[in-house]
Scaffold this active site. Structure first.
Site, mmCIF file in Angstrom:
data_model
loop_
_atom_site.group_PDB
_atom_site.id
_atom_site.type_symbol
_atom_site.label_atom_id
_atom_site.label_comp_id
_atom_site.label_asym_id
_atom_site.label_seq_id
_atom_site.Cartn_x
_atom_site.Cartn_y
_atom_site.Cartn_z
ATOM 1 N N ALA A 1 0.872 -1.173 0.000
ATOM 2 C CA ALA A 1 0.000 0.000 0.000
ATOM 3 C C ALA A 1 0.910 1.224 0.000
ATOM 4 O O ALA A 1 2.072 1.145 0.417
ATOM 5 C CB ALA A 1 -0.873 -0.011 1.248
ATOM 6 N N GLY B 1 0.653 -4.972 0.882
ATOM 7 C CA GLY B 1 -0.530 -5.087 0.016
ATOM 8 C C GLY B 1 -0.248 -5.838 -1.275
ATOM 9 O O GLY B 1 -1.156 -6.430 -1.865
ATOM 10 N N GLU C 1 -0.493 -9.365 -0.346
ATOM 11 C CA GLU C 1 -1.917 -9.655 -0.117
ATOM 12 C C GLU C 1 -2.687 -9.749 -1.443
ATOM 13 O O GLU C 1 -3.610 -10.554 -1.577
ATOM 14 C CB GLU C 1 -2.510 -8.577 0.798
ATOM 15 N N GLU D 1 4.558 -5.131 7.413
ATOM 16 C CA GLU D 1 3.784 -4.064 8.054
ATOM 17 C C GLU D 1 4.204 -3.756 9.484
ATOM 18 O O GLU D 1 4.235 -2.599 9.896
ATOM 19 C CB GLU D 1 2.278 -4.400 8.029
HETATM 20 N N1 COA Z 1 4.560 3.146 -0.856
HETATM 21 C C1 COA Z 1 4.944 4.299 -1.421
HETATM 22 N N2 COA Z 1 6.107 4.442 -2.084
HETATM 23 C C2 COA Z 1 6.908 3.381 -2.169
HETATM 24 C C3 COA Z 1 6.575 2.134 -1.603
HETATM 25 C C4 COA Z 1 5.337 2.047 -0.916
HETATM 26 N N3 COA Z 1 4.903 0.895 -0.369
HETATM 27 N N4 COA Z 1 7.578 1.259 -1.844
HETATM 28 C C5 COA Z 1 8.506 1.941 -2.552
HETATM 29 N N5 COA Z 1 8.098 3.214 -2.745
HETATM 30 C C6 COA Z 1 8.807 4.271 -3.472
HETATM 31 C C7 COA Z 1 9.984 4.824 -2.667
HETATM 32 O O1 COA Z 1 9.545 5.772 -1.730
HETATM 33 C C8 COA Z 1 10.799 5.428 -3.778
HETATM 34 O O2 COA Z 1 10.207 6.629 -4.174
HETATM 35 P P1 COA Z 1 11.113 7.950 -4.409
HETATM 36 O O3 COA Z 1 12.050 7.562 -5.531
HETATM 37 O O4 COA Z 1 10.133 9.009 -4.802
HETATM 38 O O5 COA Z 1 11.822 8.195 -3.117
HETATM 39 C C9 COA Z 1 10.597 4.441 -4.940
HETATM 40 O O6 COA Z 1 9.394 3.742 -4.643
HETATM 41 C C10 COA Z 1 11.708 3.428 -5.068
HETATM 42 O O7 COA Z 1 11.867 2.772 -3.824
HETATM 43 P P2 COA Z 1 13.262 2.702 -3.031
HETATM 44 O O8 COA Z 1 12.950 2.490 -1.575
HETATM 45 O O9 COA Z 1 14.127 3.854 -3.373
HETATM 46 O O10 COA Z 1 13.876 1.354 -3.668
HETATM 47 P P3 COA Z 1 14.892 0.349 -2.988
HETATM 48 O O11 COA Z 1 15.335 -0.569 -4.062
HETATM 49 O O12 COA Z 1 15.941 1.082 -2.206
HETATM 50 O O13 COA Z 1 14.017 -0.474 -1.926
HETATM 51 C C11 COA Z 1 12.077 -1.716 -1.165
HETATM 52 C C12 COA Z 1 12.959 -1.308 -2.372
HETATM 53 C C13 COA Z 1 10.883 -2.455 -1.735
HETATM 54 C C14 COA Z 1 12.884 -2.618 -0.227
HETATM 55 C C15 COA Z 1 11.637 -0.442 -0.420
HETATM 56 O O14 COA Z 1 11.109 0.477 -1.363
HETATM 57 C C16 COA Z 1 10.592 -0.701 0.619
HETATM 58 O O15 COA Z 1 10.906 -1.215 1.688
HETATM 59 N N6 COA Z 1 9.319 -0.314 0.335
HETATM 60 C C17 COA Z 1 8.228 -0.437 1.276
HETATM 61 C C18 COA Z 1 7.762 -1.850 1.377
HETATM 62 C C19 COA Z 1 6.703 -1.993 2.456
HETATM 63 O O16 COA Z 1 6.953 -1.818 3.630
HETATM 64 N N7 COA Z 1 5.486 -2.286 2.017
HETATM 65 C C20 COA Z 1 4.376 -2.469 2.881
HETATM 66 C C21 COA Z 1 3.591 -1.236 3.000
HETATM 67 S S1 COA Z 1 2.186 -1.475 4.059
#
Ligand code: COA
Length: 261
Positions: free
Chosen positions: A68, A113, A116, A136
């Site tokens: 999400a 999400g 999910e 989460e």
């Molecule tokens: N919601 C909103 N934006 C997200 C996102 C999410 N769930 N997951 C990634 N993004 C965005 C990042 O903020 C970033 O945006 P920006 O370039 O404007 O800063 C872009 O996507 C790229 O992500 P980034 O974190 O820079 O890539 P990475 O390769 O370093 O890391 C992940 C990848 C997936 C490990 C990391 O993005 C992450 O942990 N995301 C969240 C995952 C999560 O907790 N999901 C559950 C949410 S309830």
């Protein structure tokens, strides 16, 4: 097909619809509009008799869906959180109950999400590079789009709790080992998803739908209730032309030509 969607691709070929979440700069994270468009696409798929199966995937090679949208979650109060969870659950319930097999082609991160979303699909295929998890609790929340319920039903409460409580992101191989995904693909996961969908489409479409219903609805109740449901659906299948055709084709040693009725 012109859909007018901002964040979703929807294409249909050979009876298989492919839904692609298209927000690659945010790793295909689900904001309200993505969920709204997904809901609309699911109704279209459900209502289109030419579509017999669907594939859900994410744009690009980095993410299926990274969860999400965390920026949206940061704005939630209690009521908004309950509504957000309800909305996500409703869309994923619609996906699960669509009555046609849906294959998640997990091409990268499937987190929160995104995991999910994959769990609400009928089958899950993962690229070898995919990473899957429900992180989460690392954000101070818990899975709210069905993850606590569907993951526990799929892999058992012990493994589900391990994944949910550690917030661990596991490899495709590990996800396969615990039964979270059906297959790990060496090549293109989308191409493999099409192959599996085509394999299903060779079978009687009514029987496929009834079998899915028996398994899915059966899991909601007791074994006795599930067996009763199976008997009833077995009876429904026996009233179809497809059953007569399937059995006749076997006895005549020829491929069956199913009509879906
Ligand atoms: N919601 C909103 N934006 C997200 C996102 C999410 N769930 N997951 C990634 N993004 C965005 C990042 O903020 C970033 O945006 P920006 O370039 O404007 O800063 C872009 O996507 C790229 O992500 P980034 O974190 O820079 O890539 P990475 O390769 O370093 O890391 C992940 C990848 C997936 C490990 C990391 O993005 C992450 O942990 N995301 C969240 C995952 C999560 O907790 N999901 C559950 C949410 S309830």
């Amino acid at each position: 097909m012109t859909t007018g969607y901002e964040f979703l691709g929807l294409e249909t070929a050979d009876g298989i619809a492919t839904v692609t979440v298209r927000r690659p700069d945010k790793l295909n994270a689900l904001n309200e509009k993505v969920l709204f468009e997904l809901c609309d696409a699911l109704f279209r798929i459900q209502g289109n008799p030419r579509v017999q199966a669907a594939i859900v995937t994410g744009e690009g090679d980095r993410a299926f869906v990274a969860g999400a949208d965390i920026a949206d979650l940061a704005k939630m109060d209690v009521l908004k959180a309950v509504e957000t969870s309800r909305r996500g659950q409703e869309v994923f319930d619609l996906l699960e109950g669509i009555g046609k097999p849906v294959i998640a082609a997990i091409n990268g991160f499937a987190l929160g999400g995104g995991c999910e979303l994959a769990l609400a699909c009928t089958l899950r295929l993962a690229a070898r590079t995919a990473k899957i998890g429900l992180p989460e609790v690392s954000l101070g929340i818990l899975p709210g789009y069905g993850g606590t319920q569907r993951l526990a039903r799929l892999v058992g409460p012990g493994r589900a709790l391990e994944l949910i409580l550690t917030a661990r992101k596991i490899s495709a191989e590990e996800a396969f080992r615990i039964g979270l995904v059906n297959e790990v693909c060496n090549g293109q996961v989308l191409a493999r998803a099409r192959e599996v969908a085509s394999e299903i489409l060779k079978n009687g479409p009514v029987a496929v739908r009834l079998a899915m219903e028996a398994v899915q609805r059966g899991l909601d109740g007791s074994l006795r209730e599930g067996l009763a449901l199976e008997r009833q659906l077995f009876g429904v299948a026996a009233g179809t032309r497809d059953m007569r055709e399937g059995l006749a084709a076997f006895m005549e040693k020829r491929p069956a030509k199913f009509e879906g009725r």
